[in-house]
Design a protein around this motif. Structure first.
Motif, PDB file in Angstrom:
ATOM      1  N   LEU A  40       0.832  -1.204   0.000  1.00 19.34           N
ATOM      2  CA  LEU A  40       0.000   0.000   0.000  1.00 19.34           C
ATOM      3  C   LEU A  40       0.865   1.251   0.000  1.00 19.34           C
ATOM      4  O   LEU A  40       0.646   2.173  -0.808  1.00 19.34           O
ATOM      5  N   VAL A  41       1.847   1.297   0.870  1.00 19.39           N
ATOM      6  CA  VAL A  41       2.731   2.464   0.950  1.00 19.39           C
ATOM      7  C   VAL A  41       3.460   2.670  -0.370  1.00 19.39           C
ATOM      8  O   VAL A  41       3.545   3.785  -0.898  1.00 19.39           O
ATOM      9  N   ARG A  42       3.981   1.577  -0.929  1.00 28.37           N
ATOM     10  CA  ARG A  42       4.740   1.678  -2.179  1.00 28.37           C
ATOM     11  C   ARG A  42       3.866   2.189  -3.320  1.00 28.37           C
ATOM     12  O   ARG A  42       4.293   3.040  -4.108  1.00 28.37           O
ATOM     13  N   GLU A  43       2.653   1.700  -3.421  1.00 27.03           N
ATOM     14  CA  GLU A  43       1.816   2.010  -4.576  1.00 27.03           C
ATOM     15  C   GLU A  43       1.064   3.331  -4.446  1.00 27.03           C
ATOM     16  O   GLU A  43       0.653   3.905  -5.454  1.00 27.03           O
ATOM     17  N   PRO A  48      -1.928  11.826  -5.684  1.00 26.14           N
ATOM     18  CA  PRO A  48      -2.730  12.912  -5.125  1.00 26.14           C
ATOM     19  C   PRO A  48      -3.875  12.349  -4.282  1.00 26.14           C
ATOM     20  O   PRO A  48      -4.608  11.472  -4.750  1.00 26.14           O
ATOM     21  N   PRO A  49      -4.031  12.815  -3.060  1.00 25.11           N
ATOM     22  CA  PRO A  49      -5.052  12.230  -2.180  1.00 25.11           C
ATOM     23  C   PRO A  49      -6.465  12.590  -2.610  1.00 25.11           C
ATOM     24  O   PRO A  49      -6.709  13.641  -3.203  1.00 25.11           O
ATOM     25  N   ARG A  68      -3.012  10.358   7.075  1.00 27.40           N
ATOM     26  CA  ARG A  68      -1.826  11.193   7.291  1.00 27.40           C
ATOM     27  C   ARG A  68      -1.300  11.744   5.964  1.00 27.40           C
ATOM     28  O   ARG A  68      -0.688  12.815   5.929  1.00 27.40           O
ATOM     29  N   GLN A  69      -1.555  11.035   4.863  1.00 30.63           N
ATOM     30  CA  GLN A  69      -1.128  11.508   3.544  1.00 30.63           C
ATOM     31  C   GLN A  69      -2.130  12.488   2.939  1.00 30.63           C
ATOM     32  O   GLN A  69      -1.910  12.996   1.835  1.00 30.63           O
ATOM     33  N   ASP A  97     -10.970  13.122  12.531  1.00 29.15           N
ATOM     34  CA  ASP A  97     -11.942  13.772  11.650  1.00 29.15           C
ATOM     35  C   ASP A  97     -11.748  13.416  10.184  1.00 29.15           C
ATOM     36  O   ASP A  97     -12.567  13.806   9.337  1.00 29.15           O
ATOM     37  N   ARG A  98     -10.720  12.665   9.851  1.00 29.88           N
ATOM     38  CA  ARG A  98     -10.448  12.298   8.466  1.00 29.88           C
ATOM     39  C   ARG A  98     -10.860  10.868   8.136  1.00 29.88           C
ATOM     40  O   ARG A  98     -10.737  10.423   6.989  1.00 29.88           O
ATOM     41  N   ILE A  99     -11.319  10.120   9.147  1.00 26.23           N
ATOM     42  CA  ILE A  99     -11.652   8.710   8.924  1.00 26.23           C
ATOM     43  C   ILE A  99     -13.053   8.416   9.447  1.00 26.23           C
ATOM     44  O   ILE A  99     -13.386   8.737  10.587  1.00 26.23           O
TER      45      ILE A  99
END
Length: 220
Positions: A40-43, A48-49, A68-69, A97-99
């Motif tokens: 997941l981190v690699r891909e 852009p989020p 966090r990204q 607040d982001r999840i």
């Protein structure tokens, strides 16, 4: 996610998979490492989020990393115990607040909406689970231009000599075929196996073969 701890009781001891996983998570303070999955981190790094859906979010490491990204994340799991632990993790990181945490038995219900990223990391189970149906629902939830990232096991770890001969881990080609994606609507970016080092419960070095399928829905 799947954990093969020898202390795990059998599914048959419980009335439902929800009860099984609540008990499994309740037996220890933490099952997983707390780190996001490597693929997941690699891909996703550098992407852009947007809006992300994390299927089988467990204790929340992937969802927290995505938040966090800069992603807006919906994290879903069958276990309320796991979701409570994940929410605590997010709050401790200042990302509550982001999840949006949602409890779903994904074979029965599925989060609404469409997403720029749908992630299914090691979506396996001890009991029966309609994995192919769930992954097709995952593909349907990908917005135009978005990505579906599926990472799973291709077999048991090296120290387990086929302990469950009736269990089949699909190849990446089988995963891709089972998605039944319409021609001309998707781009296959990754469909491959890869080995990784893994330590046995008694501390011995070993390895396991996993696979990754990454497909992108073409813009309309």
């Amino acid at each position: 996610m799947t954990d093969h701890s020898h202390e795990t009781p059998s599914v048959e001891e419980f009335g439902s998979m929800e009860e099984f996983w609540d008990d499994r998570y309740g037996r220890s303070d933490r099952i997983w490492s707390g780190n996001p999955n490597v693929v997941l981190v690699r891909e996703v790094t550098g992407t852009p989020p947007g809006r992300a859906l994390d299927l089988g979010s467990g204790e929340g490491a992937d969802a927290v990393w995505l938040a966090r990204q800069g992603w807006r994340v919906t994290g879903t799991d069958i276990s309320g115990v796991a979701l409570g632990r994940a929410a605590e993790h997010a709050a401790a990181e200042g990302l509550a607040d982001r999840i949006d945490w949602q409890r779903h038995d994904l074979g029965e219900s599925f989060p609404e909406g469409t997403y720029d990223l749908v992630s299914a990391q090691f979506l396996h189970s001890y009991g029966e689970m309609p994995r192919e149906k769930i992954l097709r629902s995952a593909a349907s939830a990908v917005a135009p231009g978005g990505v579906l990232l599926i990472v799973g096991h291709s077999g048991f770890p090296s120290w387990e000599e086929n302990p469950h001969p009736d269990v089949h881990f699909p190849t990446p080609e089988e995963v891709l075929e089972s998605l039944d994606l319409p021609d001309g609507k998707w781009e296959v970016q990754i469909c491959e196996e890869h080995d990784r080092s893994q330590t046995s419960p008694d501390g011995r070095p070993g390895h396991r073969t996993d696979n990754t399928v990454k497909v992108r829905r073409l813009p309309e």
